[in-house]
Design an enzyme around this catalytic site. Structure first.
Site, PDB file in Angstrom:
ATOM      1  N   HIS A 169      -3.142   7.025   2.763  1.00 38.45           N
ATOM      2  CA  HIS A 169      -3.572   5.722   2.253  1.00 38.45           C
ATOM      3  C   HIS A 169      -4.873   5.354   2.955  1.00 38.45           C
ATOM      4  CE1 HIS A 169      -3.887   1.686   0.986  1.00 38.45           C
ATOM      5  NE2 HIS A 169      -3.777   1.215   2.222  1.00 38.45           N
TER       6      HIS A 169
ATOM      7  N   ASN B  26      -9.988  -0.338   0.147  1.00 40.84           N
ATOM      8  CA  ASN B  26      -8.519  -0.284   0.141  1.00 40.84           C
ATOM      9  C   ASN B  26      -8.031  -0.747  -1.230  1.00 40.84           C
ATOM     10  OD1 ASN B  26      -5.788  -0.664   0.435  1.00 40.84           O
ATOM     11  ND2 ASN B  26      -5.917  -1.750   2.384  1.00 40.84           N
TER      12      ASN B  26
ATOM     13  N   CYS C  20       0.811  -1.229   0.000  1.00 38.71           N
ATOM     14  CA  CYS C  20       0.000   0.000   0.000  1.00 38.71           C
ATOM     15  C   CYS C  20       0.838   1.270   0.000  1.00 38.71           C
ATOM     16  CB  CYS C  20      -0.942   0.008   1.203  1.00 38.71           C
ATOM     17  SG  CYS C  20      -2.050  -1.397   1.199  1.00 38.71           S
TER      18      CYS C  20
END
Ligand code: ACO
Length: 327
Positions: A253, A283, A113
């Site tokens: 994020h 996500n 990520c």
């Protein structure tokens, strides 16, 4: 005069298919209310079966070209992804080939990520060193294929997408990417995706044990995420001599709305100045920050001279920040 890297253009690609929390209610012991309350996610998008990470990357690049952006002078392509097309050729090389670029290096980057931040920071260093003039960062993730569909703790979290940034050189007048921070630490005991690495070839036994899918001790990852998010933000701001209250837009994020709310509250940062997209997209791993930055930019939320702070945390563990004074 020395060169500074800046973000010249941005574009996203979101696959069409929407998966709602109610869709998961049909197959899992979960509920829309649990997912929204514990994660902030209402929907996520899923790529078609015949649509790969490379296909999504090219769709994002196409959206950039539709803005009239010329890519013929691109001399570097970095593709942050956990779902690359092949082991080799790299996805970045496939993109180079599709764009017909001859004088160009290519690199797939593995930082889960944090991939968008790691790639922006790498592109910045290459530009400041004089090695490159125009680096295309193409985050692309077909990550909905990676969780165990029966694991309600992971499968509800992820969405597919791609996001592209053209990072270019300009004369240094103080604007552009002004500070960077990156760090990592092995914690495979709390988050990993081991097979099909060379130590973990996929076998029928490993598939039965779901070792080819995402393993995550969510609450353990959560605890480290909130701490390192704040550390990373503070470190990059300190490097630049900028205070958090000077930041016009924060693009974190997006793994869980509660991580973002916690960090914002703890640092007294107004949530209205955060680009929030997790409710729509979930996500999206390496492309998450790109989606949030691009949407905010195209909504007119970023002006020249604004300080824009990007911070990521992800599998690895990896974390990092990029501070931009918008050019
Ligand atoms: N529906 C209903 N109940 C659920 C669900 C679900 N979808 N998922 C988990 N639960 C249950 C658990 O089984 C557990 O039940 P139990 O108490 O009976 O054992 C209970 O809810 C609490 O589980 P936790 O895992 O403690 O739940 P938590 O509130 O921590 O939320 C989550 C889980 C959303 C995963 C959260 O921990 C999180 O967001 N962690 C951080 C994730 C992250 O940042 N990852 C890094 C990026 S990902 C990458 O890099 C690839």
């Amino acid at each position: 005069m020395s060169k500074k890297a800046y973000i010249k253009a941005l574009a996203n690609y979101i696959p069409e298919k929407v998966v709602t929390n109610y869709d998961f209610e049909k197959t899992l012991d979960t509920s829309h209310d649990w997912i929204v309350t514990r994660t902030g996610i209402e929907t996520r998008h899923m790529s078609r079966d015949d649509e790969s990470a490379y296909d999504m990357a090219m769709s994002a690049i196409n959206n950039l070209k539709l803005q009239g952006i010329d890519l013929s002078e691109v001399d570097g392509i970095i593709v942050p992804t956990t779902t690359k097309e092949y082991i080799f050729p790299s996805t970045a090389t496939l993109i180079q080939n599709a764009l017909g670029l001859k004088n160009c290096f290519t690199l797939d980057l593995s930082a889960a990520c944090s991939g968008y931040i790691y790639s922006l920071n790498t592109a910045t260093s290459l530009i400041e060193s004089g090695m490159c003039k125009n680096v295309l960062v193409v985050a692309t993730e077909k990550i909905t294929k990676d969780p165990n569909p029966e694991d309600r703790g992971t499968v509800i979290l992820f969405g597919d997408s791609a996001s592209v940034a053209l990072v270019s050189a300009r004369e240094d007048d103080g604007r552009g990417i002004i500070a960077m921070q990156m760090k990592s630490e092995v914690r495979e005991d709390i988050i990993s995706l081991k097979a099909s690495g060379s130590a973990f070839p996929i076998t029928p036994e490993r598939m039965d044990n779901h070792e080819h899918q995402i393993f995550m001790e969510g609450s353990e990852v959560f605890k480290i995420a909130v701490t390192e998010f704040a550390n990373s933000m503070n470190q990059v701001l300190e490097k630049a001599g900028v205070s958090l209250d000077q930041v016009a837009l924060f693009v974190p994020h997006q793994a869980n709305i509660r991580i973002i709310q916690y960090v914002a509250k703890k640092s007294n940062f107004p949530i209205e100045k955060v680009s929030l997209i997790i409710h729509k997209y979930g996500n999206t791993s390496a492309s998450s920050i790109g989606l949030g930055l691009t949407e905010a930019y195209h909504e007119g939320r970023i002006k020249k001279d604004d300080y824009v702070l990007l911070t990521a945390f992800g599998g690895g563990l990896t974390w990092g920040s990029t501070l931009i004074k918008w050019a």
